[in-house]
Design an enzyme around this catalytic site. Structure first.
Site, PDB file in Angstrom:
ATOM      1  N   CYS A 188     -50.116  90.605  95.224  1.00 20.59           N
ATOM      2  CA  CYS A 188     -50.255  91.446  93.393  1.00 20.59           C
ATOM      3  C   CYS A 188     -49.281  92.091  93.328  1.00 20.59           C
ATOM      4  CB  CYS A 188     -51.675  92.467  93.172  1.00 20.59           C
ATOM      5  SG  CYS A 188     -53.721  92.103  93.957  1.00 20.59           S
ATOM      6  N   GLU A 219     -52.837 105.868  94.628  1.00 23.10           N
ATOM      7  CA  GLU A 219     -50.875 105.615  94.356  1.00 23.10           C
ATOM      8  C   GLU A 219     -51.223 107.233  93.270  1.00 23.10           C
ATOM      9  OE1 GLU A 219     -49.011 102.868  90.937  1.00 23.10           O
ATOM     10  OE2 GLU A 219     -50.795 102.987  91.267  1.00 23.10           O
ATOM     11  N   HIS A 246     -55.207  92.337  85.027  1.00 28.35           N
ATOM     12  CA  HIS A 246     -53.997  92.463  86.318  1.00 28.35           C
ATOM     13  C   HIS A 246     -54.301  90.446  86.478  1.00 28.35           C
ATOM     14  CE1 HIS A 246     -52.930  92.386  89.869  1.00 28.35           C
ATOM     15  NE2 HIS A 246     -54.082  93.285  90.603  1.00 28.35           N
TER      16      HIS A 246
END
Length: 420
Positions: A163, A314, A336
């Protein structure tokens, strides 16, 4: 010691929200969704649940010459379309080929070609397999083909870091310019991997959102009821230049790529480090390279995929570095984009500082932000001066990339002061 400044002069994209940069940005600011249902016809026959995903707003083949499109995998088509827009937006710069490089990241590469040609092999035998199979499936093909198209001979690079691939490609592009190896780099990320095998793998890993009854509300980063991400496809490309090269040709500067930080968790193949050490390190490295203090960051474009563990990790890392900072989560609208995610969100960060706007986070109200997040999430568009934006991209394998873009207004004032 003199430090080469890297500026962004070209932008290109094809996403679930739009066929180009302008339509993507307008739809994002308007709070629209690019998530759709029915993307895998016949899913019942192979035991897959009904899938929602972010398919590109337009077939990228429509943006290319027919012969060219037939020779490219869907992921390569997307990269080509985004690169063409970015190059035109940069003013088709005249640059020494030996000073021009390409860096296009991807998480998987030409998986559509791989699956299609394997079906051909099994159904009709070796002689029916396309001789273009390998060039169409190899991950480095998008970067290589863009190098060929624009005559980039300073190097061809393909970060494959899940990613974070697109963000790492942009960080690498800036590094090539700062090291003196290139004056201009075509950099970004691409992905087109909405296929039965990838969806099945994510289903088995329990990584996908379970909120599929209403596709537009399936992606819920930072929400209390988040349950996973929504897979998407697309590409984003930026043209990076040394400020000196851009200035010499009178180029328009969208923003400055002021800092990049790369760090690894060295912890787990899919789960982030519990203490957020790798993510924290990437953000602090980006701040140090940009010579900025945490309080100078206007907002953070969070990686925020919508997974329970990932979003919480995160948020913890962001609080450790910035406190309860303003954040936005574009994956609520885009889904995503995997290997392209870091590139499209870096592009969004550029537009945020250019237009002084924080895009809203869809599918969320202030009351719906999960208690384990504890950040100032922008649930509505905020039109506030943006001087510096940090964009996070974190990938499977514990690969963490943070990019900082700053306003071209500061670049212009510095340029004026050095020439007066």
């Amino acid at each position: 010691m003199h430090r080469t400044e890297v500026v962004v002069t070209g932008l290109g994209a094809i996403t679930p929200l739009g066929a180009d940069v302008a339509s993507t940005w307008d739809a994002l600011l308007a709070g629209e969704s690019g998530i759709r249902a029915g993307v895998l016809p016949g899913h019942e026959d192979i035991g897959l649940p009904d899938t929602v995903a972010g398919t590109m707003a337009i077939d990228p083949a429509e943006l290319l010459r027919p012969v060219q499109a037939r020779r490219l995998d869907r992921s390569q088509q997307a990269a080509f379309a985004a690169a063409a827009e970015a190059w035109a937006d940069a003013g088709t710069p005249a640059v020494d080929p030996d000073r021009l490089a390409s860096a296009i990241g991807t998480g998987i590469g030409g998986v559509h070609t791989l699956l299609k040609e394997d079906d051909v092999l099994e159904a009709a035998g070796t002689r029916r397999v396309s001789p273009r199979t390998v060039p169409m499936l190899m991950p480095n093909a998008a970067a290589a083909l863009i190098s060929i198209e624009y005559g980039a001979r300073a190097g061809v690079h393909t970060p494959v870091s899940a990613c974070s691939s697109g963000a790492e490609a942009i960080a690498l592009g800036a590094r090539l310019i700062r090291s003196g190896e290139a004056d201009v780099v075509i950099a970004g990320g691409t992905e087109a991997a909405i296929t039965p095998i990838t969806v099945a793998g994510f289903v088995q890993a329990k990584a996908l959102s379970r909120h599929t009854a209403e596709p537009a509300s399936a992606s819920r980063p930072f929400a209390a009821d988040r349950s996973g991400f929504v897979l998407s496809e697309g590409a984003a490309v930026v043209v990076l230049e040394s400020a000196e090269h851009a200035g010499a040709r009178g180029a328009r500067v969208h923003a400055v790529l002021a800092g990049a930080g790369i760090a690894a968790d060295a912890h787990h193949i899919t789960a982030p480090a519990p203490d957020g050490s790798g993510q924290i390190s990437a953000m602090r490295k980006a701040l140090a390279q940009a010579s900025l203090a945490p309080e100078q960051i206007s907002h953070i474009n969070a990686h925020a995929t919508g997974t329970p563990v990932g979003d919480a990790a995160e948020a913890h890392a962001i609080r450790e570095v910035f406190g309860r900072a303003p954040v936005t989560a574009p994956k609520a609208a885009l889904g995503h984009l995997f290997g392209a995610a870091g590139a499209i969100e870096a592009l969004i960060a550029v537009l945020s500082v250019k237009h002084s706007a924080i895009p809203p986070t869809r599918n969320l109200t202030a009351a719906g932000v999960a208690p384990d997040i504890d950040l100032d999430v922008a649930v509505e568009r905020r039109d506030i001066l943006q001087e510096a934006v940090l964009s996070n991209s974190f990938g499977f394998g514990g690969q963490n990339v943070s990019l900082i873009v700053t306003s071209a207004r500061h670049h212009a004032s510095r340029t004026a002061s050095t020439t007066s």
